[in-house]
Design a protein around this motif. Structure first.
Motif, mmCIF file in Angstrom:
data_model
loop_
_atom_site.group_PDB
_atom_site.id
_atom_site.type_symbol
_atom_site.label_atom_id
_atom_site.label_comp_id
_atom_site.label_asym_id
_atom_site.label_seq_id
_atom_site.Cartn_x
_atom_site.Cartn_y
_atom_site.Cartn_z
ATOM 1 N N SER A 81 38.640 83.107 53.024
ATOM 2 C CA SER A 81 38.110 81.844 52.509
ATOM 3 C C SER A 81 38.615 80.647 53.309
ATOM 4 O O SER A 81 38.194 79.514 53.062
ATOM 5 N N SER A 82 39.507 80.894 54.260
ATOM 6 C CA SER A 82 40.097 79.797 55.033
ATOM 7 C C SER A 82 39.114 79.251 56.063
ATOM 8 O O SER A 82 38.683 79.970 56.974
ATOM 9 N N LEU A 83 38.769 77.990 55.952
ATOM 10 C CA LEU A 83 37.889 77.353 56.922
ATOM 11 C C LEU A 83 38.575 77.291 58.288
ATOM 12 O O LEU A 83 37.935 77.464 59.331
ATOM 13 N N THR A 84 39.890 77.056 58.269
ATOM 14 C CA THR A 84 40.644 76.968 59.524
ATOM 15 C C THR A 84 40.618 78.288 60.281
ATOM 16 O O THR A 84 40.335 78.328 61.485
ATOM 17 N N LEU A 85 40.905 79.381 59.588
ATOM 18 C CA LEU A 85 40.920 80.686 60.249
ATOM 19 C C LEU A 85 39.524 81.061 60.737
ATOM 20 O O LEU A 85 39.363 81.550 61.863
ATOM 21 N N HIS A 86 38.521 80.830 59.904
ATOM 22 C CA HIS A 86 37.164 81.224 60.291
ATOM 23 C C HIS A 86 36.594 80.352 61.413
ATOM 24 O O HIS A 86 35.579 80.711 62.015
ATOM 25 N N SER A 87 37.242 79.232 61.696
ATOM 26 C CA SER A 87 36.802 78.372 62.796
ATOM 27 C C SER A 87 37.560 78.652 64.092
ATOM 28 O O SER A 87 37.275 78.029 65.115
ATOM 29 N N ASP A 88 38.502 79.581 64.038
ATOM 30 C CA ASP A 88 39.341 79.905 65.195
ATOM 31 C C ASP A 88 38.838 81.187 65.865
ATOM 32 O O ASP A 88 38.991 82.274 65.312
ATOM 33 N N PRO A 89 38.258 81.102 67.068
ATOM 34 C CA PRO A 89 37.749 82.300 67.754
ATOM 35 C C PRO A 89 38.822 83.335 68.051
ATOM 36 O O PRO A 89 38.504 84.503 68.299
ATOM 37 N N ASN A 90 40.093 82.935 67.991
ATOM 38 C CA ASN A 90 41.178 83.874 68.261
ATOM 39 C C ASN A 90 41.651 84.619 67.016
ATOM 40 O O ASN A 90 42.496 85.511 67.118
ATOM 41 N N TRP A 91 41.131 84.242 65.873
ATOM 42 C CA TRP A 91 41.518 84.924 64.636
ATOM 43 C C TRP A 91 40.977 86.350 64.649
ATOM 44 O O TRP A 91 39.846 86.605 65.081
ATOM 45 N N LEU A 92 41.786 87.281 64.175
ATOM 46 C CA LEU A 92 41.453 88.705 64.210
ATOM 47 C C LEU A 92 40.103 89.001 63.574
ATOM 48 O O LEU A 92 39.348 89.846 64.058
ATOM 49 N N TYR A 93 39.784 88.295 62.490
ATOM 50 C CA TYR A 93 38.545 88.583 61.754
ATOM 51 C C TYR A 93 37.493 87.488 61.953
ATOM 52 O O TYR A 93 36.620 87.303 61.097
ATOM 53 N N TYR A 94 37.565 86.798 63.077
ATOM 54 C CA TYR A 94 36.642 85.691 63.344
ATOM 55 C C TYR A 94 35.179 86.134 63.258
ATOM 56 O O TYR A 94 34.323 85.403 62.755
ATOM 57 N N THR A 97 56.403 81.536 55.449
ATOM 58 C CA THR A 97 56.322 80.663 54.268
ATOM 59 C C THR A 97 55.274 81.133 53.272
ATOM 60 O O THR A 97 55.327 80.752 52.103
ATOM 61 N N GLY A 98 54.338 81.945 53.722
ATOM 62 C CA GLY A 98 53.259 82.381 52.852
ATOM 63 C C GLY A 98 52.110 81.397 52.812
ATOM 64 O O GLY A 98 50.951 81.772 52.638
ATOM 65 N N GLU A 99 52.411 80.104 52.969
ATOM 66 C CA GLU A 99 51.352 79.099 52.879
ATOM 67 C C GLU A 99 50.418 79.202 54.072
ATOM 68 O O GLU A 99 50.845 79.298 55.211
ATOM 69 N N THR A 100 49.140 79.170 53.785
ATOM 70 C CA THR A 100 48.098 79.435 54.778
ATOM 71 C C THR A 100 47.179 78.220 54.915
ATOM 72 O O THR A 100 46.898 77.561 53.922
ATOM 73 N N PRO A 101 46.717 77.923 56.121
ATOM 74 C CA PRO A 101 45.796 76.788 56.275
ATOM 75 C C PRO A 101 44.496 77.035 55.543
ATOM 76 O O PRO A 101 43.996 78.143 55.500
ATOM 77 N N TRP A 102 43.958 75.954 54.963
ATOM 78 C CA TRP A 102 42.712 76.066 54.228
ATOM 79 C C TRP A 102 41.545 76.130 55.197
ATOM 80 O O TRP A 102 40.516 76.653 54.922
#
Length: 245
Positions: A143-156, A240-245
């Motif tokens: 659900s993270s907009l930040t992760l889904h906008s990162d082409p380097n993310w494993l599940y992009y 920290t567990g906290e994840t970018p939105w």
């Protein structure tokens, strides 16, 4: 003995979270849309020597069912210490933004967002009577907009229109709920159990159900100095567990 309601807890991560909280001395209400499945889950836990558990019928998409569950639990206890909004559906595949129908979106949101709203609002009075109330909304790193906008993310490349958007909306609801309860002892967080192998994802997950249950249970049991209003995905932010939105 602290009391917890877990929706959708007759199997998978919800069931494992129930097991771990029972092992930590909690009394657990297993919320299940099909009460027979809930009772079967209770029997499994009883067979392990975990006795402080019972099944409660609750369909989070049905307001009458939620009200009935609130009445049933209210007859048994005056206080609820923890609510874990775990019930969810993935919406099936594929989930194309151009092809998924509005009805498909409605079905997924009805469980993953509106169901959380129904249950939270129904049980908030019992939670307010706890000295240390906790609400955990089971979310997803997807659900993270930040992760889904990162082409380097494993599940992009693992894009889907329905499930991630419903969980992104759940995250926003979590932030607002935590804000509304900011001057109280409540701790309210959205927590991702990780990509855990369950029938929810046809057992394609890379983590164990035990790991997922531990992550959820941890935030159900946090102390007064714990976080609130956060999105936690320990699988991606182990420090920290906290994840970018």
């Amino acid at each position: 003995m602290k009391k917890v309601l877990i929706t959708g807890a007759n199997k998978g991560i919800g069931f494992e979270t129930a097991r771990q909280l029972l092992q930590n001395g909690y009394y657990v209400y297993i919320g299940s849309r099909n009460v027979e499945n809930g009772r079967a889950a209770v029997e499994k836990l009883n067979a392990e020597g975990l006795m402080h558990v019972e099944a409660v019928k609750v369909d989070v998409t049905d307001s009458e069912s939620v009200r009935a569950a609130r009445q049933e639990i209210g007859r048994k206890t005056d206080v609820l210490d923890v609510l874990i909004n775990n019930a969810g559906i993935n919406g099936g595949m594929p989930q194309s933004s151009l092809e998924a129908s509005v009805d498909q979106f409605k079905r997924v949101f009805d469980t993953n967002l509106y169901g959380v709203v129904r249950v939270t609002q129904a049980f908030i009075d019992l939670l307010k009577k706890s000295p240390e109330p906790r609400i955990v909304n089971v979310s997803s790193s997807g659900s993270s907009l930040t992760l889904h906008s990162d082409p380097n993310w494993l599940y992009y490349s693992h894009k889907a229109a329905l499930y991630p958007s419903s969980k992104a909306a759940l995250n926003m609801y979590t932030i607002d709920l935590a804000y509304q309860l900011r001057d109280t002892p409540f701790k309210v967080n959205a927590v991702c159990p990780g990509f855990v192998a369950t029938d929810f994802n046809n057992h394609r997950g890379t983590g164990s159900v035990q790991e997922g249950g531990t992550r959820i249970a941890r935030y159900a049991m946090i102390g007064p100095d714990g976080p609130t209003g956060k999105f936690i995905a320990e699988e991606y932010s182990p420090k920290t567990g906290e994840t970018p939105w």
